[in-house]
Motif scaffolding. Structure first.
Motif, PDB file in Angstrom:
ATOM      1  N   TYR A  32      -6.610  -2.967   8.183  1.00 52.05           N
ATOM      2  CA  TYR A  32      -6.563  -1.391   8.001  1.00 52.05           C
ATOM      3  C   TYR A  32      -5.236  -1.083   7.859  1.00 52.05           C
ATOM      4  O   TYR A  32      -4.175  -1.734   8.198  1.00 52.05           O
ATOM      5  N   ASP A  33      -5.169   0.024   7.105  1.00 47.76           N
ATOM      6  CA  ASP A  33      -3.791   0.606   6.979  1.00 47.76           C
ATOM      7  C   ASP A  33      -3.749   1.835   8.021  1.00 47.76           C
ATOM      8  O   ASP A  33      -4.363   2.594   8.074  1.00 47.76           O
ATOM      9  N   ASP A  34      -2.560   1.842   8.939  1.00 46.87           N
ATOM     10  CA  ASP A  34      -2.739   2.872   9.835  1.00 46.87           C
ATOM     11  C   ASP A  34      -2.244   4.241   9.352  1.00 46.87           C
ATOM     12  O   ASP A  34      -2.174   5.238  10.225  1.00 46.87           O
ATOM     13  N   ARG A  35      -2.019   4.372   8.331  1.00 48.66           N
ATOM     14  CA  ARG A  35      -1.825   5.791   7.787  1.00 48.66           C
ATOM     15  C   ARG A  35      -3.022   6.294   7.134  1.00 48.66           C
ATOM     16  O   ARG A  35      -3.906   5.533   6.453  1.00 48.66           O
ATOM     17  N   PRO A  36      -3.532   7.309   7.648  1.00 44.52           N
ATOM     18  CA  PRO A  36      -4.842   8.010   7.270  1.00 44.52           C
ATOM     19  C   PRO A  36      -4.909   8.116   5.728  1.00 44.52           C
ATOM     20  O   PRO A  36      -3.995   8.472   5.160  1.00 44.52           O
ATOM     21  N   GLY A  37      -5.871   7.987   5.165  1.00 48.85           N
ATOM     22  CA  GLY A  37      -6.309   7.828   3.855  1.00 48.85           C
ATOM     23  C   GLY A  37      -5.690   6.795   2.950  1.00 48.85           C
ATOM     24  O   GLY A  37      -5.841   6.953   1.723  1.00 48.85           O
ATOM     25  N   VAL A  38      -4.844   5.875   3.476  1.00 47.03           N
ATOM     26  CA  VAL A  38      -4.213   4.934   2.592  1.00 47.03           C
ATOM     27  C   VAL A  38      -5.168   3.387   2.583  1.00 47.03           C
ATOM     28  O   VAL A  38      -5.253   3.028   3.474  1.00 47.03           O
ATOM     29  N   PRO A  39      -5.556   3.195   1.245  1.00 43.87           N
ATOM     30  CA  PRO A  39      -6.418   2.116   1.171  1.00 43.87           C
ATOM     31  C   PRO A  39      -5.800   0.842   1.270  1.00 43.87           C
ATOM     32  O   PRO A  39      -4.641   0.727   0.967  1.00 43.87           O
ATOM     33  N   VAL A  40      -6.042   0.048   2.437  1.00 45.89           N
ATOM     34  CA  VAL A  40      -5.463  -1.394   2.749  1.00 45.89           C
ATOM     35  C   VAL A  40      -5.446  -2.150   1.457  1.00 45.89           C
ATOM     36  O   VAL A  40      -4.064  -2.918   1.435  1.00 45.89           O
ATOM     37  N   VAL A  41      -6.213  -1.997   0.501  1.00 49.64           N
ATOM     38  CA  VAL A  41      -6.084  -2.887  -0.623  1.00 49.64           C
ATOM     39  C   VAL A  41      -4.797  -2.416  -1.513  1.00 49.64           C
ATOM     40  O   VAL A  41      -3.903  -3.269  -1.996  1.00 49.64           O
ATOM     41  N   ARG A  42      -4.626  -1.386  -1.571  1.00 52.58           N
ATOM     42  CA  ARG A  42      -3.255  -0.573  -2.054  1.00 52.58           C
ATOM     43  C   ARG A  42      -1.915  -1.097  -1.315  1.00 52.58           C
ATOM     44  O   ARG A  42      -1.197  -1.511  -2.080  1.00 52.58           O
ATOM     45  N   THR A  43      -2.197  -1.148  -0.123  1.00 56.15           N
ATOM     46  CA  THR A  43      -0.918  -1.514   0.936  1.00 56.15           C
ATOM     47  C   THR A  43      -0.570  -3.164   0.502  1.00 56.15           C
ATOM     48  O   THR A  43       0.527  -3.570   0.246  1.00 56.15           O
ATOM     49  N   PHE A  44      -1.559  -3.844   0.625  1.00 55.75           N
ATOM     50  CA  PHE A  44      -1.536  -5.475   0.257  1.00 55.75           C
ATOM     51  C   PHE A  44      -0.894  -5.327  -1.093  1.00 55.75           C
ATOM     52  O   PHE A  44      -0.097  -6.171  -1.457  1.00 55.75           O
ATOM     53  N   GLY A  45      -1.353  -4.765  -2.239  1.00 58.72           N
ATOM     54  CA  GLY A  45      -1.010  -4.820  -3.456  1.00 58.72           C
ATOM     55  C   GLY A  45       0.678  -4.371  -3.648  1.00 58.72           C
ATOM     56  O   GLY A  45       1.448  -5.114  -4.391  1.00 58.72           O
ATOM     57  N   PHE A  46       1.116  -3.342  -2.923  1.00 56.69           N
ATOM     58  CA  PHE A  46       2.326  -2.891  -3.040  1.00 56.69           C
ATOM     59  C   PHE A  46       3.296  -4.165  -2.182  1.00 56.69           C
ATOM     60  O   PHE A  46       4.237  -4.358  -2.965  1.00 56.69           O
TER      61      PHE A  46
END
Length: 115
Positions: free
Chosen positions: A65-79
């Motif tokens: 999970y991303d610890d920022r509310p509303g941020v999809p983890v898939v997007r974080t991994f992509g970045f």
């Protein structure tokens, strides 16, 4: 020993080298040795960066999970993968620059004072 522990040790060794740099300047031949060693260090970064990118690509997104509310983890991994790609390209460019500096410094000798 884990990958993280090995990288931590490498970072600590670089910190120690930075601290040793406060003891005075290097002559040309000594600088050539240091630059050559830095070139070798940087040459080893792409393999690790590629491994990290492959690991991020294979991650089970549902297990994270991303610890920022509303941020999809898939997007974080992509970045993160994009930044690792950029880091890989920068490491290649840094290696090329260090190789050129090493080549230049390799032509420098030091005059010896005769007794």
């Amino acid at each position: 020993m884990s990958i993280a522990e090995h990288v931590d040790q490498a970072a600590e060794q670089l910190r120690a080298a930075n601290h040793a740099a406060h003891h005075g300047p290097l002559d040309g031949p000594s600088a050539a040795v240091v630059v050559g060693n830095l070139r070798e260090l940087v040459a080893r970064l792409p393999q690790l960066l590629d491994h990290l990118r492959r690991s991020a690509r294979r991650a089970d997104f549902a297990a994270h999970y991303d610890d920022r509310p509303g941020v999809p983890v898939v997007r974080t991994f992509g970045f993160a993968m994009d930044h690792l790609d950029d880091s890989r390209q920068l490491a290649d460019a840094l290696h090329d620059q260090l190789a050129a500096a090493h080549n230049d410094l390799g032509h420098i000798g030091r005059h010896l004072v005769e007794d």
